[in-house]
Write an enzyme that holds these catalytic residues in place. Structure first.
Site, PDB file in Angstrom:
ATOM      1  N   LYS A 277       0.841  -1.197   0.000  1.00 32.38           N
ATOM      2  CA  LYS A 277       0.000   0.000   0.000  1.00 32.38           C
ATOM      3  C   LYS A 277       0.876   1.247   0.000  1.00 32.38           C
ATOM      4  CE  LYS A 277      -3.985  -1.758   2.611  1.00 32.38           C
ATOM      5  NZ  LYS A 277      -4.993  -1.533   1.557  1.00 32.38           N
ATOM      6  N   ARG A 351     -10.333 -11.488   1.996  1.00 32.24           N
ATOM      7  CA  ARG A 351     -11.151 -12.586   1.456  1.00 32.24           C
ATOM      8  C   ARG A 351     -10.392 -13.907   1.507  1.00 32.24           C
ATOM      9  NH1 ARG A 351     -11.601  -9.356  -4.149  1.00 32.24           N
ATOM     10  NH2 ARG A 351     -11.349  -7.655  -2.644  1.00 32.24           N
TER      11      ARG A 351
HETATM   12  N1  BES Z   1      -8.285  -3.619   4.362  1.00 33.77           N
HETATM   13  C1  BES Z   1      -8.382  -3.237   2.996  1.00 33.77           C
HETATM   14  C2  BES Z   1      -9.678  -2.497   2.696  1.00 33.77           C
HETATM   15  C3  BES Z   1      -9.776  -1.097   3.231  1.00 33.77           C
HETATM   16  C4  BES Z   1      -9.143  -0.059   2.602  1.00 33.77           C
HETATM   17  C5  BES Z   1     -10.565  -0.838   4.314  1.00 33.77           C
HETATM   18  C6  BES Z   1      -9.271   1.225   3.081  1.00 33.77           C
HETATM   19  C7  BES Z   1     -10.729   0.447   4.780  1.00 33.77           C
HETATM   20  C8  BES Z   1     -10.065   1.477   4.165  1.00 33.77           C
HETATM   21  C9  BES Z   1      -8.363  -4.468   2.112  1.00 33.77           C
HETATM   22  O1  BES Z   1      -7.549  -5.505   2.541  1.00 33.77           O
HETATM   23  C10 BES Z   1      -7.822  -4.027   0.791  1.00 33.77           C
HETATM   24  O2  BES Z   1      -6.690  -3.655   0.733  1.00 33.77           O
HETATM   25  N2  BES Z   1      -8.668  -4.072  -0.236  1.00 33.77           N
HETATM   26  C11 BES Z   1      -8.304  -3.658  -1.528  1.00 33.77           C
HETATM   27  C12 BES Z   1      -8.844  -4.671  -2.495  1.00 33.77           C
HETATM   28  C13 BES Z   1      -8.339  -4.498  -3.900  1.00 33.77           C
HETATM   29  C14 BES Z   1      -6.855  -4.846  -3.953  1.00 33.77           C
HETATM   30  C15 BES Z   1      -9.129  -5.395  -4.808  1.00 33.77           C
HETATM   31  C16 BES Z   1      -8.916  -2.290  -1.764  1.00 33.77           C
HETATM   32  O3  BES Z   1     -10.039  -2.031  -1.303  1.00 33.77           O
HETATM   33  O4  BES Z   1      -8.271  -1.468  -2.396  1.00 33.77           O
HETATM   34 MN    MN Z   2      -5.535  -5.302   1.886  1.00 33.03          MN
END
Ligand code: BES
Ligand code: MN
Ligand code: ZN
Length: 496
Positions: A277, A351
């Site tokens: 990230k 997931r």
């Molecule tokens: N924990 C994150 C989702 C999230 C992001 C929650 C910001 C709250 C605030 C999750 O693990 C994630 O990184 N999801 C990705 C999925 C994508 C790679 C398909 C996302 O939402 O960008």
């Molecule tokens: Mn994530």
């Protein structure tokens, strides 16, 4: 410690308390409590209205110190806004405003008369519980990792609520919920160097020690390896803190009654893994175990209430880190169910731990229903913002139960479609399914992924990415969806 709650039927002017709270509607229209305080104090409130200080606007609050003629040391008057549009939502808001104002005062106890105001379609039990929870919410402080301060002002510790007669269960529910919410908030607020998978497992084990009705099973990574948790374990491979699968079992009725199951995403820190990230705001990914905190909090509230149901609470607790041993984009994983998964992004890790946890929960407990809660997708924050959790389920009856519970408890969810039309976005050449579904409908494709692992289950998914915490530098955990889930279980217990 939560606030201590008690009821008082006494006349407003005769209540000896450090602060008494009463409401005034827009235009200076008195509630009956305000009218009584005004009369007893020879028009102290009326004077404020006439001078223009007190308008009754929603969110307004004024403190009167040592008013004549009444037993309380202070009156806190709060504005209720327009009487004709006053509803459940505004009731919660004025209670929260009042609670925040009381919290700033140097008082350790207070009395609120706000439960006397009319809230269309809501009874006194609901008004008491909602008021109590608002005050408890405002009085929670995170202090665990701060240096202890010596000369602190007194903190609110107990709250009296004005009501003539009320079912005893209203305040019992409030106390149990407040404990569950605080437990969840504290877990989520803790830094990720403290709250790691082992810490969550220890907390669960401590609950089992404390309550006779609770038992706990922890699977470590070796046992999960033997059982075939190939998807969950892959996510944890880059971390020095090995994954745990936590299962808490509560017995509130005979042991052959099928349980309800709650499953919570317990990513104790989400760096994104090799699909790292960006740096800005990454600290907030300590809240990525908000689903775990939420189901553990609901579990605690259920235990405290002694609901006549059986309940299991399953938490896959994993840290998602990049490392020489980390899983990578392109890897193909074999999940516990046997379904193979192509990893296209290691940041879609929630997931990957949930699918194995859901499979295991279904196989181990044959639950009446499974509800999972997860900070699963940023897309859910885009779609619904910070006010509603996303709800996805193929089971209309279950979805409606959850929507109703959220509506009643003001911890609301909004349903999104979980149609198979979206499933082809998850197709993969190299595995049975891919772990991401592209840009469109990210919350839905994430749920579609989970749906493949819950085909024979009565299952619903809550995406709490927007609701689990308030974002930003000063943001902290909200305790959602503890109230929603516990209300759902209270309703199920009543049905039985
Ligand atoms: N924990 C994150 C989702 C999230 C992001 C929650 C910001 C709250 C605030 C999750 O693990 C994630 O990184 N999801 C990705 C999925 C994508 C790679 C398909 C996302 O939402 O960008
Ligand atoms: Mn994530
Ligand atoms: Zn995550």
């Amino acid at each position: 410690m939560t606030l201590q709650f008690s009821l008082t039927p006494a006349a407003p002017e005769s209540i000896a308390t450090a602060c008494i709270v009463a409401g005034v509607y827009e235009g200076g229209v008195f509630t009956s409590a305000a009218a009584r305080l005004d009369t007893a104090s020879q028009g102290a409130l009326k004077q404020l209205v006439e001078a223009g200080d007190l308008t009754g606007q929603l969110g307004q609050s004024l403190v009167l110190f040592k008013p004549q003629g009444i037993a309380a040391e202070r009156i806190l008057v709060v504005g209720l806004g327009a009487q004709k549009s006053f509803d459940a939502q505004s009731y919660y808001k004025v209670n929260l405003d009042a609670a925040r104002a009381v919290d700033k005062l140097p008082v350790s106890e207070a009395t609120t008369l706000l439960p006397e105001v009319d809230v269309p379609a809501h009874d006194i039990a609901w008004k008491l519980r909602t008021a109590a929870l608002a005050f408890d919410h405002a009085s929670y402080r995170y202090t665990t990792t701060l240096k202890p301060r010596s000369s602190q002002k007194p903190q609110l510790a107990s709250l009296q609520l004005g009501a003539n007669e009320a079912p005893a269960e209203a305040l019992q529910q409030a106390s149990a919920l407040a404990s569950g919410i605080r437990f969840a908030r504290e877990l989520a607020n803790l830094p990720p160097n403290i709250c790691n998978p082992q810490y969550l497992a220890d907390q669960a084990a401590a609950l089992a020690d404390e309550y006779d009705t609770v038992s706990c099973r922890i699977l470590d990574h070796v046992e999960m390896e033997q059982l075939g948790f190939g998807s969950l374990l892959a996510v944890g491979r880059g971390s020095a803190n090995p994954p745990k699968l936590i299962a808490l079992e509560y017995r509130g009725t005979d042991h052959d009654t099928r349980p309800y199951a709650l499953v919570g995403k317990g990513i104790t820190f989400d760096t994104g893994g090799i699909s790292l990230k960006p740096g800005a705001g990454m600290d907030e990914m300590k809240f990525d175990m908000g689903g775990a905190a939420g189901v553990l909090g609901s579990f605690l509230a259920t235990v405290k209430l002694g609901l006549p149901i059986n309940l299991v609470c399953v938490v896959p607790a994993v840290e998602n880190m990049p490392d020489g041993n980390a899983y990578r984009p392109g890897d193909v994983l074999t999940s516990l169910s046997g379904i193979t998964i192509e990893v296209l992004n290691t940041d879609a890790e929630g997931r990957l731990i949930l699918c194995d946890a859901l499979t295991w929960t279904g196989q181990t407990y044959q639950p009446k229903a499974i509800v999972d809660a997860a900070t699963l997708t940023g897309a859910c924050v885009v779609a619904l913002g910070k006010h509603a959790s996303g709800l996805l389920s193929k089971h209309d009856d279950l979805a409606n139960e959850l929507l109703d519970a959220g509506q009643h408890s003001l911890d609301r969810a909004w349903r999104l479609p979980l149609w198979d039309d979206y499933q082809n976005q998850l197709e993969s050449v190299f595995a049975d399914v891919a772990n991401i579904g592209g840009k469109a409908g990210g919350t839905i494709t994430a749920a579609c992924f989970l749906a493949r692992f819950t085909e024979n289950q009565r299952w619903a998914h809550l995406d709490i990415a927007g609701t689990a915490w308030d974002e930003g530098r000063k943001g902290s955990s909200t305790g959602r969806p503890v109230t929603l889930l516990t209300q759902w279980l209270i309703d199920r217990a009543q049905e039985a």
